[in-house]
Motif scaffolding. Structure first.
Motif, PDB file in Angstrom:
ATOM      1  N   GLY A  81      -2.325  -4.793   5.140  1.00  0.00           N
ATOM      2  CA  GLY A  81      -2.210  -3.680   6.080  1.00  0.00           C
ATOM      3  C   GLY A  81      -0.883  -3.675   6.827  1.00  0.00           C
ATOM      4  N   SER A 128       2.055  -0.891   6.590  1.00  0.00           N
ATOM      5  CA  SER A 128       2.468  -0.200   7.820  1.00  0.00           C
ATOM      6  C   SER A 128       3.968  -0.303   8.030  1.00  0.00           C
ATOM      7  N   CYS A 148       5.673   1.999   5.704  1.00  0.00           N
ATOM      8  CA  CYS A 148       5.484   3.366   6.186  1.00  0.00           C
ATOM      9  C   CYS A 148       6.470   3.679   7.313  1.00  0.00           C
ATOM     10  N   LEU A 149       6.630   2.743   8.259  1.00  0.00           N
ATOM     11  CA  LEU A 149       7.584   2.939   9.350  1.00  0.00           C
ATOM     12  C   LEU A 149       9.015   3.030   8.818  1.00  0.00           C
ATOM     13  N   ILE A 186       2.232   8.874   6.404  1.00  0.00           N
ATOM     14  CA  ILE A 186       0.899   8.284   6.578  1.00  0.00           C
ATOM     15  C   ILE A 186       0.023   8.619   5.375  1.00  0.00           C
ATOM     16  N   MET A 202       1.011   6.391   2.568  1.00  0.00           N
ATOM     17  CA  MET A 202       0.525   5.026   2.720  1.00  0.00           C
ATOM     18  C   MET A 202      -0.940   4.910   2.298  1.00  0.00           C
ATOM     19  N   THR A 203      -1.768   5.846   2.764  1.00  0.00           N
ATOM     20  CA  THR A 203      -3.183   5.796   2.385  1.00  0.00           C
ATOM     21  C   THR A 203      -3.364   6.069   0.897  1.00  0.00           C
TER      22      THR A 203
END
Length: 199
Positions: free
Chosen positions: A96, A100, A103-104, A118, A121-122
């Protein structure tokens, strides 16, 4: 001339996606198949050509999916957590956090909009609950929800494809005898074979 009303059209569309996805998922190439991930890929094709399903039906489908996952995993959940709970927690946290951070990095470095990032990412995690949570977080904006769905749709095929290939190809690469492993687990854990056959 047969004219279908909206509920009938929705039901027909859902079952068409499920049917063609199931058929596609059964096709094996070198012993490797897309399995149930093919249903999503077929859904992408339908969506590309303008097919739409009401939001209420989507949420109902998500709830049914989560209930099915819970029922299939529930019988051995506590036992697994007692044996390897800490290891599972560390793996989940590392996965995770890594996702994350990536993603950032996409948001700041590549200047990708946050809803899209987002969703990506999912999608890369092929996380349906994560996708639902992301849509809920931006539910005040229909445009943001659309962007989350777009990001999810972009990455999901790649995430699903590579996960399926990895999970199915690694045993072949390592020359692992999966039938022997399954029979060993079934012998040590009565009832496992019945649960496995339902997955």
């Amino acid at each position: 001339m047969l004219i279908l009303k909206e509920p009938a059209t929705t039901i027909l569309m859902i079952f068409s996606i499920a049917f063609f996805g199931y058929i596609l998922g059964r096709i094996k190439i070198c012993g490797i198949s897309l399995s149930t991930s093919a249903v999503f890929l077929v859904g992408l094709v339908f969506g590309h050509f303008g097919a739409e399903i009401p939001a209420s039906v989507q949420m109902t489908g998500m709830a049914i999916f989560m209930a099915a996952v819970g029922l299939s995993a529930g019988s051995s959940f506590l036992e697994r957590m007692k044996k390897n709970g800490i290891s599972y927690f560390i793996i989940c946290m590392c996965t995770g956090i890594t996702g994350s951070l990536i993603c950032l990095a996409l948001i700041w470095g590549a200047k990708i909009e946050m809803p899209v990032a987002i969703g990506m990412m999912t999608g890369a995690f092929t996380s349906s609950p994560g996708f639902a949570a992301a849509k809920e977080a931006v539910s005040a904006s229909a445009d943001a929800m659309t962007r989350v769905a777009a990001g999810y749709g972009i990455m999901y095929p790649f995430g699903a494809l590579f996960k399926v290939l990895f999970v199915q190809a690694i045993p072949k690469f390592l020359h692992a005898d999966m039938e022997h492993s399954l029979s060993t687990v079934c012998r040590l854990q009565p009832g496992f074979e019945r649960r496995w056959s339902c997955l």
